[in-house]
Design a protein around this motif. Structure first.
Motif, short mmCIF file in Angstrom:
data_model
loop_
_atom_site.label_atom_id
_atom_site.label_comp_id
_atom_site.label_asym_id
_atom_site.label_seq_id
_atom_site.Cartn_x
_atom_site.Cartn_y
_atom_site.Cartn_z
N ASP A 1 -27.46 30.14 -16.49
CA ASP A 1 -28.58 29.42 -15.85
C ASP A 1 -29.91 30.04 -16.27
O ASP A 1 -29.94 31.13 -16.86
CB ASP A 1 -28.41 29.49 -14.31
CG ASP A 1 -29.11 28.32 -13.62
OD1 ASP A 1 -30.00 27.71 -14.26
OD2 ASP A 1 -28.77 28.04 -12.47
N TYR B 1 -24.12 21.09 -8.56
CA TYR B 1 -25.39 20.47 -8.89
C TYR B 1 -25.11 19.11 -9.52
O TYR B 1 -24.31 18.99 -10.45
CB TYR B 1 -26.15 21.40 -9.83
CG TYR B 1 -27.36 20.82 -10.50
CD1 TYR B 1 -28.46 20.36 -9.75
CD2 TYR B 1 -27.43 20.75 -11.89
CE1 TYR B 1 -29.58 19.84 -10.38
CE2 TYR B 1 -28.55 20.25 -12.53
CZ TYR B 1 -29.61 19.78 -11.77
OH TYR B 1 -30.73 19.27 -12.40
N ALA C 1 -21.94 22.02 -12.41
CA ALA C 1 -22.74 20.81 -12.63
C ALA C 1 -21.79 19.66 -12.96
O ALA C 1 -20.88 19.82 -13.79
CB ALA C 1 -23.72 21.03 -13.78
N ARG D 1 -23.23 28.90 -5.96
CA ARG D 1 -24.48 28.27 -5.54
C ARG D 1 -24.26 26.78 -5.32
O ARG D 1 -25.20 26.02 -5.19
CB ARG D 1 -25.56 28.50 -6.59
CG ARG D 1 -26.00 29.98 -6.69
CD ARG D 1 -26.63 30.28 -8.03
NE ARG D 1 -27.79 29.42 -8.24
CZ ARG D 1 -28.22 29.07 -9.46
NH1 ARG D 1 -27.58 29.49 -10.53
NH2 ARG D 1 -29.26 28.30 -9.57
N GLN E 1 -32.42 30.47 -13.97
CA GLN E 1 -33.12 30.92 -12.76
C GLN E 1 -33.33 32.44 -12.77
O GLN E 1 -32.72 33.16 -13.55
CB GLN E 1 -32.31 30.53 -11.51
CG GLN E 1 -32.08 29.04 -11.35
CD GLN E 1 -33.36 28.29 -11.06
OE1 GLN E 1 -34.11 28.66 -10.16
NE2 GLN E 1 -33.63 27.23 -11.84
N PRO F 1 -27.00 16.34 -11.46
CA PRO F 1 -28.22 15.82 -12.07
C PRO F 1 -28.35 14.34 -11.74
O PRO F 1 -27.34 13.65 -11.59
CB PRO F 1 -28.00 16.03 -13.56
CG PRO F 1 -26.85 16.97 -13.65
CD PRO F 1 -26.01 16.76 -12.45
N LEU G 1 -22.67 28.37 -10.63
CA LEU G 1 -23.14 27.03 -10.27
C LEU G 1 -22.34 26.00 -11.06
O LEU G 1 -22.11 26.19 -12.26
CB LEU G 1 -24.64 26.89 -10.59
CG LEU G 1 -25.28 25.52 -10.30
CD1 LEU G 1 -25.48 25.34 -8.78
CD2 LEU G 1 -26.63 25.40 -11.00
#
Lengths: 179, 302
Positions: free
Chosen positions: B194, B250, B216, B247, B196, B252, B214
């Motif tokens: 990532d 995710y 996706a 986390r 971040q 999109p 994480l």
């Protein structure tokens, strides 16, 4: 005839049967009795060493002569003919039961013949001796020399022509000298 | 005049046609001696061959029957058998179950790089593929056969004059080829890093820092439902075992430029382990944990 288990009696039989022919080939080739004898011995020692490997389907005589040819050519390479000629040729050409001028004539003739033969290149010399002196057939000669029969024919005729030419002039010279 | 016959007779007369008698006799003697020594040599050879045969037989016989040779032989034969059968087992086991690849293979970690600029957290050697390697090794240790691909996609892009956004086109080819080659694959993981900051991507568990995970999932993949379910399963198992390690998932938006190749296999997911500021050590720890979860999910699949 070849008994591998009894090599001694085999080689004695072979030697007694063929040594004279081999010697005659080698004396014409080398022109010197000592050398011819040494070379003859060398040929039969090689025959003995290779006897256990000899393939009985081959002709024994042509096999022996192909060894003799190798021995002769090896010798020729080691010592050029000229040196042998100088060393011993005249000493051994002796004849006791001829009259002096006859003796002279014959010796001079021999000298000329030997000179002519010794000047032939080794392959021609081998063909002339094998065909003319040892009286091998064309087929046998080609087996011994490991070449084609047509090459034997051609080489033999060329070598004879050279010899005849040389000796023709030579004999005439000798004869006129004598007269 | 000279004809051929005369010529040959002349030649014959020129040379001494007989060798000396002593020579003939002495040569015969020499040949006899040589022949005798040859005979002896042949006999010695034959005898030594026979005797060495007898000797070898005696040695082998006494080894087998008087000493422990019989046991040794039997053991050796048994081992030979076992070796062969274990090889067969291995070869059937070899078909891979998990495929790990990296669309952004050069994604790296600033603590591992000398220059600390976060925009340039890319490397052609110290990068996310090392984490993929670690993950596949951890899986293999758990008897789940995993393979990973470390193709340098960034340089393929360069060669083909494509943009960074086209990375998925290249990784798609790799994935497609692998799936064609290995029908046995049950899970596909596209592993990323990532972008971040450290606070967001790190968690302390039992006093040790771990890189966080994480997932996706592409909402435009035709396998979206299964893809999503698969991600949820992985995520919840992780959460159960190591609270705080993930986390979440995710998604999109609908406008996502591509489907992350998730249309090619139902059980495929994009996984981000760590961020720019995590160390390899921290991501390796997480890879070990993730491998445990993958094993559990795999066991459930079967």
């Amino acid at each position: 005839m070849i008994n591998v288990k009894d090599i001694e009696s085999s080689i004695v039989v072979i030697y007694n049967k063929h040594h004279l022919d081999v010697y005659r080939f080698l004396i014409c080739f080398s022109g010197n009795q000592n050398d011819a004898e040494d070379l003859t011995q060398e040929v039969f020692i090689r025959v003995l060493k290779n006897l256990p490997n000899f393939n009985c389907t081959n002709n024994l005589k042509t096999w022996i002569f192909s060894i003799a040819k190798h021995v002769a050519i090896d010798h020729y390479r080691k010592r050029k003919f000229a040196t042998i000629f100088r060393e011993g040729f005249f000493k051994q050409l002796e004849s006791n039961n001829k009259k002096p001028d006859e003796e002279y004539e014959i010796n001079e003739m021999k000298e000329l013949v030997h000179d002519a033969i010794s000047k032939l290149k080794p392959s021609y010399r081998a063909v002339v001796i094998l065909r003319g002196i040892n009286e091998f057939s064309i087929k046998e000669t080609s087996d011994i020399l490991k070449c084609s029969e047509s090459k034997v024919k051609v080489d033999y005729h060329r070598a004879l022509k050279i010899l005849k030419n040389k000796l023709h002039f030579a004999t005439e010279e000798v004869l006129t000298n004598v007269k | 005049m000279l004809n051929e016959k005369n010529l040959m007779n002349t030649i014959r007369r020129t040379y001494q046609q007989q060798p000396r008698e002593e020579f003939v006799v002495s040569t015969e003697k020499i040949l006899r001696q040589k022949a005798r020594s040859m005979d002896k040599r042949i006999q010695v050879k034959r005898l030594s061959a026979v005797w060495s045969g007898v000797f070898l037989f005696a040695v082998a016989f006494s080894w087998i029957f008087l000493f422990s040779g019989k046991d040794v032989l039997i053991n050796a034969l048994n081992n030979l058998d076992e070796g062969a059968s274990s090889f067969v087992i291995n070869s059937t086991k070899k078909e891979p179950l998990v495929f790990i690849y990296h669309t952004h293979n050069q994604e790296s970690f600033t603590p591992e790089l000398n220059g600390n600029s976060s925009e340039n957290a890319f490397s052609d050697s110290k990068n996310i593929t090392l984490v993929g390697k670690k993950l596949s090794e951890a899986l293999n240790e758990k008897n789940i056969n995993a393979i990973y691909d470390d193709t340098d996609i960034a340089s393929v892009l360069n060669e083909r004059d494509l943009m960074f956004a086209d990375s998925y086109l290249i990784s798609r080819e790799i994935l497609q080829n692998t799936l064609n080659e290995h029908e046995s694959i049950k899970m596909v993981i596209d592993l990323h890093r990532d972008s971040q900051k450290r606070e967001a991507t790190t968690v302390k568990i039992n006093g040790k820092d771990y890189a966080r995970i994480l997932f996706a999932v592409s909402s435009i993949s035709e396998h979206y439902d299964i893809n999503n379910e698969f991600a949820i399963e992985l995520n919840s198992k992780l959460e159960e075992l190591y609270p705080g390690i993930t986390r979440g998932i995710y998604l999109p938006g609908e406008s996502a430029r591509n489907n992350y190749n998730q249309d090619l296999h139902p059980n495929s997911v994009l996984v981000e382990i760590g961020g720019i500021e995590n160390s390899l050590e921290e991501t390796y720890r997480t890879a070990e944990i993730f491998a445990e979860v993958v094993k559990q999910v795999m066991d459930d699949l079967e």
